[in-house]
Design a protein around this motif. Structure first.
Motif, PDB file in Angstrom:
ATOM      1  N   ASP A  98      -9.734  -4.643  -5.850  1.00  0.00           N
ATOM      2  CA  ASP A  98      -9.419  -4.040  -7.149  1.00  0.00           C
ATOM      3  C   ASP A  98      -9.081  -2.559  -6.985  1.00  0.00           C
ATOM      4  O   ASP A  98      -8.156  -2.041  -7.634  1.00  0.00           O
ATOM      5  CB  ASP A  98     -10.593  -4.201  -8.115  1.00  0.00           C
ATOM      6  CG  ASP A  98     -10.745  -5.629  -8.625  1.00  0.00           C
ATOM      7  OD1 ASP A  98      -9.777  -6.405  -8.505  1.00  0.00           O
ATOM      8  OD2 ASP A  98     -11.833  -5.958  -9.144  1.00  0.00           O
ATOM      9  N   ARG A  99      -9.824  -1.871  -6.133  1.00  0.00           N
ATOM     10  CA  ARG A  99      -9.549  -0.450  -5.893  1.00  0.00           C
ATOM     11  C   ARG A  99      -8.170  -0.272  -5.264  1.00  0.00           C
ATOM     12  O   ARG A  99      -7.410   0.627  -5.635  1.00  0.00           O
ATOM     13  CB  ARG A  99     -10.619   0.166  -4.996  1.00  0.00           C
ATOM     14  CG  ARG A  99     -10.456   1.686  -4.814  1.00  0.00           C
ATOM     15  CD  ARG A  99     -11.404   2.261  -3.776  1.00  0.00           C
ATOM     16  NE  ARG A  99     -12.779   1.918  -4.059  1.00  0.00           N
ATOM     17  CZ  ARG A  99     -13.518   1.103  -3.301  1.00  0.00           C
ATOM     18  NH1 ARG A  99     -12.994   0.522  -2.229  1.00  0.00           N
ATOM     19  NH2 ARG A  99     -14.768   0.848  -3.616  1.00  0.00           N
ATOM     20  N   LEU A 100      -7.838  -1.122  -4.307  1.00  0.00           N
ATOM     21  CA  LEU A 100      -6.513  -1.036  -3.690  1.00  0.00           C
ATOM     22  C   LEU A 100      -5.403  -1.252  -4.715  1.00  0.00           C
ATOM     23  O   LEU A 100      -4.362  -0.581  -4.675  1.00  0.00           O
ATOM     24  CB  LEU A 100      -6.394  -2.051  -2.552  1.00  0.00           C
ATOM     25  CG  LEU A 100      -7.211  -1.773  -1.289  1.00  0.00           C
ATOM     26  CD1 LEU A 100      -7.126  -2.954  -0.327  1.00  0.00           C
ATOM     27  CD2 LEU A 100      -6.728  -0.505  -0.597  1.00  0.00           C
ATOM     28  N   ARG A 101      -5.619  -2.185  -5.639  1.00  0.00           N
ATOM     29  CA  ARG A 101      -4.605  -2.432  -6.671  1.00  0.00           C
ATOM     30  C   ARG A 101      -4.462  -1.205  -7.571  1.00  0.00           C
ATOM     31  O   ARG A 101      -3.345  -0.807  -7.937  1.00  0.00           O
ATOM     32  CB  ARG A 101      -4.977  -3.674  -7.483  1.00  0.00           C
ATOM     33  CG  ARG A 101      -4.956  -4.966  -6.656  1.00  0.00           C
ATOM     34  CD  ARG A 101      -5.218  -6.199  -7.514  1.00  0.00           C
ATOM     35  NE  ARG A 101      -5.328  -7.389  -6.678  1.00  0.00           N
ATOM     36  CZ  ARG A 101      -6.480  -7.965  -6.326  1.00  0.00           C
ATOM     37  NH1 ARG A 101      -7.648  -7.458  -6.774  1.00  0.00           N
ATOM     38  NH2 ARG A 101      -6.484  -9.034  -5.556  1.00  0.00           N
ATOM     39  N   TRP A 102      -5.573  -0.579  -7.955  1.00  0.00           N
ATOM     40  CA  TRP A 102      -5.522   0.629  -8.773  1.00  0.00           C
ATOM     41  C   TRP A 102      -4.801   1.750  -8.026  1.00  0.00           C
ATOM     42  O   TRP A 102      -3.999   2.498  -8.621  1.00  0.00           O
ATOM     43  CB  TRP A 102      -6.945   1.070  -9.134  1.00  0.00           C
ATOM     44  CG  TRP A 102      -6.964   2.396  -9.847  1.00  0.00           C
ATOM     45  CD1 TRP A 102      -6.713   2.627 -11.166  1.00  0.00           C
ATOM     46  CD2 TRP A 102      -7.220   3.677  -9.247  1.00  0.00           C
ATOM     47  NE1 TRP A 102      -6.808   3.972 -11.425  1.00  0.00           N
ATOM     48  CE2 TRP A 102      -7.118   4.628 -10.278  1.00  0.00           C
ATOM     49  CE3 TRP A 102      -7.537   4.087  -7.953  1.00  0.00           C
ATOM     50  CZ2 TRP A 102      -7.317   5.993 -10.037  1.00  0.00           C
ATOM     51  CZ3 TRP A 102      -7.728   5.438  -7.708  1.00  0.00           C
ATOM     52  CH2 TRP A 102      -7.620   6.386  -8.750  1.00  0.00           C
ATOM     53  N   MET A 103      -5.029   1.855  -6.717  1.00  0.00           N
ATOM     54  CA  MET A 103      -4.359   2.889  -5.927  1.00  0.00           C
ATOM     55  C   MET A 103      -2.850   2.677  -5.910  1.00  0.00           C
ATOM     56  O   MET A 103      -2.076   3.643  -5.898  1.00  0.00           O
ATOM     57  CB  MET A 103      -4.924   2.904  -4.502  1.00  0.00           C
ATOM     58  CG  MET A 103      -6.380   3.366  -4.435  1.00  0.00           C
ATOM     59  SD  MET A 103      -7.122   3.186  -2.792  1.00  0.00           S
ATOM     60  CE  MET A 103      -6.186   4.411  -1.868  1.00  0.00           C
ATOM     61  N   SER A 104      -2.427   1.412  -5.902  1.00  0.00           N
ATOM     62  CA  SER A 104      -0.990   1.118  -5.880  1.00  0.00           C
ATOM     63  C   SER A 104      -0.340   1.258  -7.253  1.00  0.00           C
ATOM     64  O   SER A 104       0.827   1.636  -7.355  1.00  0.00           O
ATOM     65  CB  SER A 104      -0.753  -0.301  -5.353  1.00  0.00           C
ATOM     66  OG  SER A 104      -1.091  -0.395  -3.987  1.00  0.00           O
ATOM     67  N   VAL A 105      -1.102   0.977  -8.302  1.00  0.00           N
ATOM     68  CA  VAL A 105      -0.537   0.985  -9.656  1.00  0.00           C
ATOM     69  C   VAL A 105      -0.664   2.361 -10.317  1.00  0.00           C
ATOM     70  O   VAL A 105       0.238   2.798 -11.051  1.00  0.00           O
ATOM     71  CB  VAL A 105      -1.228  -0.084 -10.532  1.00  0.00           C
ATOM     72  CG1 VAL A 105      -0.779   0.021 -11.980  1.00  0.00           C
ATOM     73  CG2 VAL A 105      -0.939  -1.474  -9.987  1.00  0.00           C
ATOM     74  N   VAL A 106      -1.773   3.070 -10.052  1.00  0.00           N
ATOM     75  CA  VAL A 106      -2.039   4.330 -10.747  1.00  0.00           C
ATOM     76  C   VAL A 106      -2.019   5.530  -9.798  1.00  0.00           C
ATOM     77  O   VAL A 106      -1.242   6.482  -9.993  1.00  0.00           O
ATOM     78  CB  VAL A 106      -3.399   4.272 -11.480  1.00  0.00           C
ATOM     79  CG1 VAL A 106      -3.716   5.634 -12.123  1.00  0.00           C
ATOM     80  CG2 VAL A 106      -3.396   3.178 -12.534  1.00  0.00           C
ATOM     81  N   MET A 144       0.838  -1.192   0.000  1.00  0.00           N
ATOM     82  CA  MET A 144       0.000   0.000   0.000  1.00  0.00           C
ATOM     83  C   MET A 144       0.875   1.245   0.000  1.00  0.00           C
ATOM     84  O   MET A 144       1.954   1.259   0.580  1.00  0.00           O
ATOM     85  CB  MET A 144      -0.919  -0.004   1.224  1.00  0.00           C
ATOM     86  CG  MET A 144      -1.912  -1.139   1.240  1.00  0.00           C
ATOM     87  SD  MET A 144      -2.910  -1.117   2.762  1.00  0.00           S
ATOM     88  CE  MET A 144      -3.794  -2.672   2.595  1.00  0.00           C
ATOM     89  N   TRP A 145       0.393   2.306  -0.634  1.00  0.00           N
ATOM     90  CA  TRP A 145       1.138   3.557  -0.694  1.00  0.00           C
ATOM     91  C   TRP A 145       0.707   4.473   0.442  1.00  0.00           C
ATOM     92  O   TRP A 145      -0.454   4.432   0.889  1.00  0.00           O
ATOM     93  CB  TRP A 145       0.932   4.240  -2.038  1.00  0.00           C
ATOM     94  CG  TRP A 145       1.723   3.587  -3.148  1.00  0.00           C
ATOM     95  CD1 TRP A 145       1.683   2.272  -3.510  1.00  0.00           C
ATOM     96  CD2 TRP A 145       2.671   4.210  -3.995  1.00  0.00           C
ATOM     97  NE1 TRP A 145       2.557   2.033  -4.543  1.00  0.00           N
ATOM     98  CE2 TRP A 145       3.176   3.203  -4.873  1.00  0.00           C
ATOM     99  CE3 TRP A 145       3.152   5.512  -4.130  1.00  0.00           C
ATOM    100  CZ2 TRP A 145       4.119   3.473  -5.855  1.00  0.00           C
ATOM    101  CZ3 TRP A 145       4.090   5.777  -5.109  1.00  0.00           C
ATOM    102  CH2 TRP A 145       4.569   4.773  -5.954  1.00  0.00           C
ATOM    103  N   VAL A 146       1.632   5.307   0.896  1.00  0.00           N
ATOM    104  CA  VAL A 146       1.352   6.211   2.018  1.00  0.00           C
ATOM    105  C   VAL A 146       1.827   7.620   1.694  1.00  0.00           C
ATOM    106  O   VAL A 146       2.777   7.819   0.930  1.00  0.00           O
ATOM    107  CB  VAL A 146       2.029   5.733   3.325  1.00  0.00           C
ATOM    108  CG1 VAL A 146       1.488   4.379   3.747  1.00  0.00           C
ATOM    109  CG2 VAL A 146       3.548   5.684   3.191  1.00  0.00           C
ATOM    110  N   PHE A 147       1.136   8.605   2.275  1.00  0.00           N
ATOM    111  CA  PHE A 147       1.611   9.983   2.280  1.00  0.00           C
ATOM    112  C   PHE A 147       2.730  10.093   3.318  1.00  0.00           C
ATOM    113  O   PHE A 147       2.621   9.549   4.415  1.00  0.00           O
ATOM    114  CB  PHE A 147       0.489  10.948   2.674  1.00  0.00           C
ATOM    115  CG  PHE A 147      -0.615  11.077   1.658  1.00  0.00           C
ATOM    116  CD1 PHE A 147      -0.364  11.571   0.388  1.00  0.00           C
ATOM    117  CD2 PHE A 147      -1.919  10.746   1.997  1.00  0.00           C
ATOM    118  CE1 PHE A 147      -1.390  11.715  -0.540  1.00  0.00           C
ATOM    119  CE2 PHE A 147      -2.945  10.889   1.081  1.00  0.00           C
ATOM    120  CZ  PHE A 147      -2.682  11.378  -0.190  1.00  0.00           C
ATOM    121  N   VAL A 148       3.772  10.843   2.983  1.00  0.00           N
ATOM    122  CA  VAL A 148       4.864  11.095   3.920  1.00  0.00           C
ATOM    123  C   VAL A 148       4.922  12.597   4.206  1.00  0.00           C
ATOM    124  O   VAL A 148       5.067  13.405   3.282  1.00  0.00           O
ATOM    125  CB  VAL A 148       6.220  10.621   3.355  1.00  0.00           C
ATOM    126  CG1 VAL A 148       7.333  10.860   4.382  1.00  0.00           C
ATOM    127  CG2 VAL A 148       6.151   9.148   2.970  1.00  0.00           C
TER     128      VAL A 148
END
Length: 469
Positions: free
Chosen positions: A193-201, A156-160
């Motif tokens: 699927d939404r989580l995957r899109w968030m990580s890829v796009v 998962m991606w995070v704001f830093v």
């Protein structure tokens, strides 16, 4: 000398019957709200109030909190930022075991297992989690925060965010939107699927735009949004649109596929809560700046895991003081009702810890249409929060109160003395894993948290000698 010929001035304190009798006789008087300290805290209160370090310690805590900055500096995978490895997760609230985990927490952990490819089915994921084959710890233990269940996995991606003043970093996951989402314990195929899109796009696109724009001053945006009717917890509409305003030109100029840019813009612009996941780490940076000051009685974290509500206090370091999480009261979606609600969950109460959310309700009266109550309730709530805090934050000025700074720095001593508890605006998760959000409302911490924290502060206070009296 007392002038017996003068008109008497009558003050009533904590005696409702006397107040009512005087009012019935049209006698001028001043009613003062008063109640005894929380039961069983008298001895601990005396020791903490006698601690000679407390005044200077709380003044230092205030100085650090008000000086803290918060700039968005990067967007990256959690594996890179936190060093998470496969089979390691973070979660919201104080530490909890799988056996004691609530439905939403279990659902989010199951979803994270499926998302990371560590299990092929919910049953397999549950079995691995129950067998202790997976490690999970609080987001706060790694310097960050997570909304609702708060589950963060390596992919998962995070704001830093960075506080230059105190050379400190914090982080938070990206906001998924509303409805059935992982943070509320849902793990259906569309959620994954939404989580995957968030990580890829989404994540890579935001990183690209941010690196072109340079750091974004999140604290400044929060100050503006508070003056535009947001309170930073359950209302972030203005903040979300200001963030999109800053990033969109760089998204367009970055040479990304036009379809991706349009999809990212629609996703962020159509999700009023997107900016919450930036307010939370900004608030964490503010409160963390006050941590670890001996003698300080300021709360530095409030967090819930769906079973327990926990607080951390400046003068007691990383120790958690917990009590049973309460079920929020508020407004429910569709046919859902109180029986469908899980006890309070999430790290988002860090916003209230920093003086936003429920503490800034006076500046966001429209919030009552989302969480319940009335506009006078919102004004009264903020007024009460000034009674249990040690400072006002001029960066978060409330126009309705003549630009008075938001009440900031919850004082354990003041909570114990007045019996007033912090007010939190929150979403309500369904108690059954996979349900998702069922409503939004208001909740308060259990008094057990503050009683335990006060006792620990008393134990850490220097002894009071008879000669000192």
């Amino acid at each position: 000398m007392i002038d017996l010929a003068a008109e008497p001035r009558i003050v009533t304190a904590g005696v409702g019957l006397l107040d009512e009798a005087l009012a019935a006789q049209a006698v001028a008087h001043l009613p003062v709200q008063w109640q005894p300290p929380l039961a069983g805290t008298e001895e601990a209160l005396a020791r903490v109030l006698a601690d000679p370090r407390r005044g200077a310690a709380n003044a230092e805590a205030t100085r650090r909190m008000l000086a803290a900055g918060a700039a968005l500096v990067d967007v990256r995978p959690a594996a890179e930022v936190l060093g998470l490895r496969p089979g390691q997760f973070c979660h919201a609230g104080p530490p909890v075991t799988w056996e004691r985990a609530s439905g939403p927490m279990r659902g989010a952990l199951i979803g994270a297992m499926l998302f990371e490819g560590l299990a092929d089915s919910p049953d397999e994921a549950s079995a691995l989690l129950a067998a202790g084959r997976v490690q999970f710890e609080p987001c706060h233990a790694r310097g960050g925060v997570g909304p609702m269940a708060g589950v963060v996995s390596p992919s998962m991606w995070v704001f830093v965010l960075r506080d230059e003043t105190h050379d400190r970093m914090s982080w938070c996951s990206l906001n998924e939107g509303l409805g059935k989402v992982l943070r509320y314990g849902a793990y259906s195929p569309d959620v994954l699927d939404r989580l995957r899109w968030m990580s890829v796009v989404l994540g890579p696109a935001l990183r690209t735009a941010l690196r072109r724009s340079g750091p974004i001053d999140v604290k400044a945006i929060i100050g503006q949004m508070v003056q535009m009717g947001d309170e930073g917890h359950n209302r972030n509409r203005a903040g979300t649109l200001m963030l999109l305003r800053d990033l969109l030109p760089h998204l367009v100029d970055a040479g990304l596929p036009a379809a991706d840019v349009a999809e990212v813009a629609r996703f962020v612009g159509g999700n009023d809560h997107f900016f919450l996941n930036l307010v939370m780490p900004a608030a964490k940076l503010q409160t963390a700046a006050a941590a670890g000051i001996p003698g300080a009685t300021v709360v530095t974290a409030m967090a819930r895991n769906g079973s327990d509500f926990g607080i951390q206090v400046s003068g007691t370091g990383d120790a958690w003081f917990t009590g049973p999480a309460e079920v929020p009261s508020g407004l429910f979606l569709g046919a859902y009702g109180p029986d469908d609600a899980n006890p309070d969950i999430g790290d988002s109460a860090i916003t209230e810890t920093a003086g936003l959310g429920g503490f800034a309700m006076a500046g966001a009266p429209a919030i009552v249409r989302f969480v319940g109550g009335t506009v006078p309730d919102a004004l009264r709530t903020t007024a009460e929060m000034y009674e249990i805090t040690i400072a006002e934050n001029p960066a978060y000025a409330l126009p309705i109160l003549d630009f008075r700074g938001a009440p900031t720095g919850i004082d354990v001593v003041s909570v114990a003395r007045t019996g007033l508890r912090p007010q939190i605006n929150t979403g309500i998760a369904g108690r059954v894993a996979g349900t998702g959000q069922v409503g939004a409302g208001l909740v308060q911490p259990p008094v057990e948290c503050f009683i335990a924290a006060l006792s620990a502060l008393a134990s850490a206070a220097p002894p009071v000698h008879a000669a000192d009296g």
